[in-house]
Design a protein around this motif. Structure first.
Motif, PDB file in Angstrom:
ATOM      1  N   PRO A   1       0.836  -1.212   0.000  1.00  0.00           N
ATOM      2  CA  PRO A   1       0.000   0.000   0.000  1.00  0.00           C
ATOM      3  C   PRO A   1       0.863   1.251   0.000  1.00  0.00           C
ATOM      4  N   GLU A   2       0.249   2.384  -0.301  1.00  0.00           N
ATOM      5  CA  GLU A   2       0.994   3.635  -0.362  1.00  0.00           C
ATOM      6  C   GLU A   2       1.461   4.096   1.021  1.00  0.00           C
ATOM      7  N   SER A   3       0.816   3.619   2.068  1.00  0.00           N
ATOM      8  CA  SER A   3       1.199   3.969   3.429  1.00  0.00           C
ATOM      9  C   SER A   3       1.172   2.704   4.285  1.00  0.00           C
ATOM     10  N   ILE A   4       2.235   2.464   5.008  1.00  0.00           N
ATOM     11  CA  ILE A   4       2.342   1.274   5.850  1.00  0.00           C
ATOM     12  C   ILE A   4       2.440   1.710   7.307  1.00  0.00           C
ATOM     13  N   LEU A   5       1.510   1.195   8.125  1.00  0.00           N
ATOM     14  CA  LEU A   5       1.528   1.473   9.556  1.00  0.00           C
ATOM     15  C   LEU A   5       2.143   0.276  10.276  1.00  0.00           C
ATOM     16  N   LEU A   6       3.218   0.518  10.993  1.00  0.00           N
ATOM     17  CA  LEU A   6       3.925  -0.544  11.704  1.00  0.00           C
ATOM     18  C   LEU A   6       3.822  -0.331  13.206  1.00  0.00           C
ATOM     19  N   ASN A   7       3.544  -1.400  13.928  1.00  0.00           N
ATOM     20  CA  ASN A   7       3.563  -1.364  15.390  1.00  0.00           C
ATOM     21  C   ASN A   7       4.833  -2.073  15.866  1.00  0.00           C
ATOM     22  N   VAL A   8       5.607  -1.394  16.685  1.00  0.00           N
ATOM     23  CA  VAL A   8       6.834  -1.956  17.242  1.00  0.00           C
ATOM     24  C   VAL A   8       6.598  -2.217  18.723  1.00  0.00           C
ATOM     25  N   SER A   9       6.892  -3.421  19.183  1.00  0.00           N
ATOM     26  CA  SER A   9       6.657  -3.758  20.586  1.00  0.00           C
ATOM     27  C   SER A   9       7.831  -4.551  21.147  1.00  0.00           C
ATOM     28  N   VAL A  10       7.950  -4.512  22.473  1.00  0.00           N
ATOM     29  CA  VAL A  10       8.982  -5.276  23.171  1.00  0.00           C
ATOM     30  C   VAL A  10       8.321  -6.040  24.307  1.00  0.00           C
ATOM     31  N   ALA A  11       8.799  -7.255  24.552  1.00  0.00           N
ATOM     32  CA  ALA A  11       8.275  -8.086  25.633  1.00  0.00           C
ATOM     33  C   ALA A  11       9.427  -8.875  26.241  1.00  0.00           C
ATOM     34  N   ALA A  12       9.258  -9.248  27.503  1.00  0.00           N
ATOM     35  CA  ALA A  12      10.263 -10.062  28.198  1.00  0.00           C
ATOM     36  C   ALA A  12       9.553 -10.956  29.202  1.00  0.00           C
ATOM     37  N   ASP A  13      10.195 -12.006  29.605  1.00  0.00           N
ATOM     38  CA  ASP A  13       9.621 -12.912  30.600  1.00  0.00           C
ATOM     39  C   ASP A  13       9.345 -12.158  31.896  1.00  0.00           C
TER      40      ASP A  13
ATOM     41  N   ASP B   1       7.598  -9.391  32.462  1.00  0.00           N
ATOM     42  CA  ASP B   1       7.586  -7.925  32.397  1.00  0.00           C
ATOM     43  C   ASP B   1       6.391  -7.390  33.189  1.00  0.00           C
ATOM     44  N   ALA B   2       6.673  -6.525  34.170  1.00  0.00           N
ATOM     45  CA  ALA B   2       5.623  -6.048  35.076  1.00  0.00           C
ATOM     46  C   ALA B   2       4.948  -4.762  34.611  1.00  0.00           C
ATOM     47  N   GLU B   3       5.465  -4.123  33.591  1.00  0.00           N
ATOM     48  CA  GLU B   3       4.916  -2.841  33.148  1.00  0.00           C
ATOM     49  C   GLU B   3       4.756  -2.844  31.632  1.00  0.00           C
ATOM     50  N   ALA B   4       3.497  -2.815  31.172  1.00  0.00           N
ATOM     51  CA  ALA B   4       3.229  -2.916  29.737  1.00  0.00           C
ATOM     52  C   ALA B   4       3.024  -1.556  29.068  1.00  0.00           C
ATOM     53  N   SER B   5       2.889  -0.489  29.850  1.00  0.00           N
ATOM     54  CA  SER B   5       2.557   0.811  29.262  1.00  0.00           C
ATOM     55  C   SER B   5       3.689   1.424  28.456  1.00  0.00           C
ATOM     56  N   ASN B   6       4.913   0.901  28.604  1.00  0.00           N
ATOM     57  CA  ASN B   6       6.069   1.482  27.903  1.00  0.00           C
ATOM     58  C   ASN B   6       6.655   0.521  26.869  1.00  0.00           C
ATOM     59  N   ASN B   7       5.788  -0.379  26.353  1.00  0.00           N
ATOM     60  CA  ASN B   7       6.290  -1.468  25.519  1.00  0.00           C
ATOM     61  C   ASN B   7       6.003  -1.343  24.029  1.00  0.00           C
ATOM     62  N   SER B   8       5.327  -0.296  23.577  1.00  0.00           N
ATOM     63  CA  SER B   8       4.987  -0.263  22.156  1.00  0.00           C
ATOM     64  C   SER B   8       4.984   1.159  21.608  1.00  0.00           C
ATOM     65  N   ALA B   9       5.130   1.234  20.286  1.00  0.00           N
ATOM     66  CA  ALA B   9       5.085   2.508  19.565  1.00  0.00           C
ATOM     67  C   ALA B   9       4.691   2.212  18.123  1.00  0.00           C
ATOM     68  N   SER B  10       4.169   3.224  17.430  1.00  0.00           N
ATOM     69  CA  SER B  10       3.726   3.049  16.045  1.00  0.00           C
ATOM     70  C   SER B  10       4.494   3.972  15.115  1.00  0.00           C
ATOM     71  N   LEU B  11       4.677   3.509  13.889  1.00  0.00           N
ATOM     72  CA  LEU B  11       5.366   4.278  12.859  1.00  0.00           C
ATOM     73  C   LEU B  11       4.572   4.199  11.565  1.00  0.00           C
ATOM     74  N   GLU B  12       4.524   5.284  10.816  1.00  0.00           N
ATOM     75  CA  GLU B  12       3.898   5.286   9.497  1.00  0.00           C
ATOM     76  C   GLU B  12       4.955   5.626   8.460  1.00  0.00           C
ATOM     77  N   VAL B  13       5.053   4.786   7.427  1.00  0.00           N
ATOM     78  CA  VAL B  13       6.054   4.967   6.377  1.00  0.00           C
ATOM     79  C   VAL B  13       5.343   5.022   5.031  1.00  0.00           C
ATOM     80  N   LYS B  14       5.657   6.030   4.235  1.00  0.00           N
ATOM     81  CA  LYS B  14       5.083   6.160   2.890  1.00  0.00           C
ATOM     82  C   LYS B  14       5.893   5.321   1.904  1.00  0.00           C
ATOM     83  N   VAL B  15       5.210   4.705   0.959  1.00  0.00           N
ATOM     84  CA  VAL B  15       5.862   3.898  -0.070  1.00  0.00           C
ATOM     85  C   VAL B  15       5.776   4.650  -1.393  1.00  0.00           C
TER      86      VAL B  15
END
Length: 203
Positions: free
Chosen positions: A163-175, A177-191
């Motif tokens: 597609p002309e625009s790709i939305l990517l979600n980036v996340s991190v996890a660990a065995d 992990d007690a706090e999930a609020s700081n584990n993800s972010a989104s990026l939009e990239v034009k093609v």
């Protein structure tokens, strides 16, 4: 709860102060940088348990230039100031970046900075990129020590069918992990697609 910041320096006195419910500031930590010099970023962590019953607190970081002379002035950088609760395991996605646009058929290089905020080593730290269709690619860090920061680079492929625009979600996890609020972010990239000549007078 703790007050944290990173510092470096080889002279002067660095102090962390706390004011409870609008009262006078009191010194809760003092670092003599001539007695304890450091040329690299060093973590200062101060326990705030004594202030847990406060309605609110204010924090201050002060510097006393007690080692300066007429010929020498010490520089003391301070960075990454935060108040937070300590837990055994807490990995966070400190930063993510990707190009604003990419040519179709090229890989999107996503850079991720992962930090271990926990008091124990984090195990099986997995960084994952997921697109809107659920397609995912990931990279694993076997172990991270407390306060350690890792830089990763993950590639997401594109094609002329993307597609002309790709939305990517980036996340991190660990065995554990007690706090999930700081584990993800989104990026939009034009093609960007090649503009080939097209037929305009077909009969």
């Amino acid at each position: 709860p703790v007050l944290e910041f990173f510092y470096q320096g080889m002279g002067s006195e660095l102090m962390a102060l706390v004011s409870k419910d609008g009262g006078e500031f009191q010194t809760v930590n003092t670092i003599n940088l001539q007695e304890n010099p450091t040329s690299g970023w060093t973590l200062c962590r101060t326990d705030l348990s004594a202030f847990k019953d406060a309605r609110y607190i204010r924090v201050e970081i002060a510097l006393r230039a007690i080692h300066n002379t007429d010929e020498l002035t010490w520089s003391v950088p301070v960075d990454n100031i935060r108040v937070r609760d300590l837990v055994d395991t807490d990995v966070r996605l400190a930063a993510v970046s990707a190009p604003a646009s990419i040519d179709a058929g090229s890989d999107i290089l996503v850079k991720a900075s992962v930090e271990n905020l926990g008091t124990l080593a984090a195990q099986n730290v997995v960084v994952t990129i997921t697109d809107a269709d659920g397609n995912a690619t990931s990279q694993t860090i076997a172990s991270m020590e407390p306060s350690e920061v890792k830089q990763l680079a993950l590639a997401y492929p594109t094609s002329v069918l993307s597609p002309e625009s790709i939305l990517l979600n980036v996340s991190v996890a660990a065995d554990g992990d007690a706090e999930a609020s700081n584990n993800s972010a989104s990026l939009e990239v034009k093609v960007k697609f090649a503009e080939y000549p097209t037929v305009s007078d077909l009969a």
